[in-house]
Structure formats: C-alpha cells, structure tokens
Design a protein around this motif. Sequence first.
Motif, PDB file in Angstrom:
ATOM      1  N   ASP A 258       0.812  -1.209   0.000  1.00 47.44           N
ATOM      2  CA  ASP A 258       0.000   0.000   0.000  1.00 47.44           C
ATOM      3  C   ASP A 258       0.848   1.263   0.000  1.00 47.44           C
ATOM      4  O   ASP A 258       0.390   2.321   0.392  1.00 47.44           O
ATOM      5  CB  ASP A 258      -0.936  -0.013   1.209  1.00 47.44           C
TER       6      ASP A 258
ATOM      7  N   LEU B 138       0.819  -1.332  -7.552  1.00 44.91           N
ATOM      8  CA  LEU B 138       0.541  -2.285  -6.482  1.00 44.91           C
ATOM      9  C   LEU B 138       1.435  -3.505  -6.635  1.00 44.91           C
ATOM     10  O   LEU B 138       1.600  -4.027  -7.740  1.00 44.91           O
ATOM     11  CB  LEU B 138      -0.925  -2.742  -6.537  1.00 44.91           C
TER      12      LEU B 138
ATOM     13  N   ALA C 110      -2.703  -7.290  -1.907  1.00 45.72           N
ATOM     14  CA  ALA C 110      -3.558  -6.819  -0.813  1.00 45.72           C
ATOM     15  C   ALA C 110      -4.657  -5.884  -1.297  1.00 45.72           C
ATOM     16  O   ALA C 110      -5.798  -5.957  -0.825  1.00 45.72           O
ATOM     17  CB  ALA C 110      -2.690  -6.133   0.239  1.00 45.72           C
ATOM     18  N   ASP C 111      -4.358  -4.980  -2.221  1.00 45.42           N
ATOM     19  CA  ASP C 111      -5.338  -3.985  -2.656  1.00 45.42           C
ATOM     20  C   ASP C 111      -5.881  -4.264  -4.050  1.00 45.42           C
ATOM     21  O   ASP C 111      -6.609  -3.435  -4.610  1.00 45.42           O
ATOM     22  CB  ASP C 111      -4.710  -2.578  -2.633  1.00 45.42           C
TER      23      ASP C 111
END
Length: 363
Positions: free
Chosen positions: A38, A334, A351-352
């Motif tokens: 992030d 990312l 994760a994102d």
Amino acid sequence: MTGAIRRSRLRAAVSAGLVLLVAAVGVVAAVGFGGGADGGRAQAGGAPPATATVTRQTLADSEPADGELGYGATRTATAKLSGTLTALPATGSTVRRGKALYLVDNEEVVLLYGGLPAYRTLAPGAEGADVAQFEKNLEALGHTGFTVDDEYTGATADAVREWQEDLGLAETGRVEPGRIVYADREVRVESHQADVGDLTQPGQAVLTYTGTNRVVTVELDVDDQRLAKRDAKVSVRLPDGRAVAGTISTVETVVQAGAAGANGQTGDPETKVEVTVAVTDPKALTGLDQASADVTFTVSERRDVLTVPVAALLALAEGGYGVQVVEGDASRVLAVTTGLFADGRVEVTGADLAEGMTVVVPT
C-alpha cells in the motif's frame, strides 16, 4: 509438443511482459513506491495509452497434441496350438465372451475377458489369480456348481466339462492355455495375419484386434508424460471442427521399432507414451472413420482467480512484480504475487488488488 518447447514458450511469454524492466523500475521510482503493497501514491496525468481489466476467471495451462481417431491400440492373437487354421471371423466383426476367435482343426479357440494371459494348464489343485479370472468367466457364461475363488477344485472341473460339452470339445475338465484367449472386453477383428488352411504353430500370429469403441489415440514423447494422467479431462477437436469433451482412459509406455535409414539399416527404437482418450458422447464420432483429431491436455488449472495480461507485469526495484493501476486521472503501482501463466495471462494476488480494476499494459 515437447517439454523443452513448452518451457521456451513460457519464458518467451514472461519476457514479453517484462521487456520494459528498466522503464518499469523508473515508473516505480516516479510514483515513490515503498516496500509495502500500500505504499503507492497517486500520480497525476493523462490516462495511459494501453490498459486492460483485472479479470476473475478460471485459468488453465493447456497443451495441444495430434491424435488419431480409430479403435485404440491394436493387439495380436497368436496361436498356442499346432494344427490347421479352419475358420476366421470376418474383419470388422465383433467377438464377445464365450465365442470363437478362430478355429484350429475345426475346434474353437474361445475369447474370455481378463487382463492375465492364459499361460498354463488349469486343472484340479491349481491356485492363483488366473484361476479366479477363469472362474469369473465360467460363471458369466452360465455355468454353476463351484465357488468363484482362486482354487481350481473338482467342482470347477465338473463345470468345465459342461462348458467343453457345449463347445463340442473333449470333456477333460482341464483348460489348456491354447484353447482360450483373454482380452479386456469384446473385440473388433481388425485384420487377418494368416489364411484359412494355413498350418499353425505356437507363436504364429493369427489375427489382430482392437476394442469396439471409437477412441482417440495420442502418441507423446516421454518428456511430455506429465500431460497424460489417467481419468484426466481433455478436449478433442474433431475433423469437422466440433469440440467434444473426453477422458484419458489408458496410458501406456510403448517401444517402437526404429525407422529404416537410407542405408537400409534400422535406427534405434523409440520409447513413446500412448494415450487413449474416450469421448464423453460416443455418438459424436458416428460417421467419422480413421482421421486426425486435435487433443488439448490441461496441465494445471486455477479456478476463480484474478488475472492480468502477462505484459502488465512490472519488475520492482526491490524485487518481485507489480502492476500499475489506473484510477481516474491518476495511477499507482501495487505489488502482486504471480501464480499460473497461461494463454497470455497470469494469476496475480495482492492486498489492494480487486476484480474490475484497470491496469496499464506497456507497449
């Protein structure tokens, strides 16, 4: 397609996605990407010239191979009796359990079902898997009064005498190995290797036979044996363009004689992996004679995973890979973990990362 070719193709696909390695590192530096997933900050500017969507799908790594439509592997029935060949079934005909595969001295040599060959005389006192196999056939032919097990008893001999009487054979209660031929199931006579009237002797080829079901046979190099797993699902494209589902029914290693060279000498024998594929809908093969067919093997499969084009991958300065995600008039990078590569796409997790996101595809 050999394993070496497949590995080369995979390297080429990955290289295509990572060819802008230096530029990618520059992109990561420009957006101030940190060590975590992030850590990216939005980058102002116009929309990238080439983009793609993060897609959730089943990703399959598949390999095509050439197949042959027919009746499967050809087997040879060889004589174990000395005498005169007095009858042969017609080519293309079907012979079932308990029926004559051919006649020697006008006496039947009978087809039975099983995987063990007939290799010894069966008589009271004999024990073993071949006894159990024969007794299963004897019971299937309607003879009773004995227990189906691995022991050949007097009761078995009595049932054999009844069977021999039905066949018009001498009622000895013993089963000579030359009197029976075992096959996995009913057979289709493919060709004659001898003529009626020929003298037979042990080891002489009499006829060849196949299974009765239409199947697709594929010969693979030993290096590609990983493609062939029994009961695995495959896709078969028929000569008329239709695609039908199939299942691998048998996988066998066979040794083929080497081809003759220009000097007349025979080359070294080749080891191949012979794969038999049964189609899910046999009616789809109606009207198709021996012909080529394309078989697609699925090496590995990942269901319900996020994927992006291989070319969307960026090499990160700190190691690993990332994708540049477009969000309105801005973008960020990312970090992602890669999984299966197939058909120009790659499985990715992050994760994102989410389905429907837009990623840059460098050109």
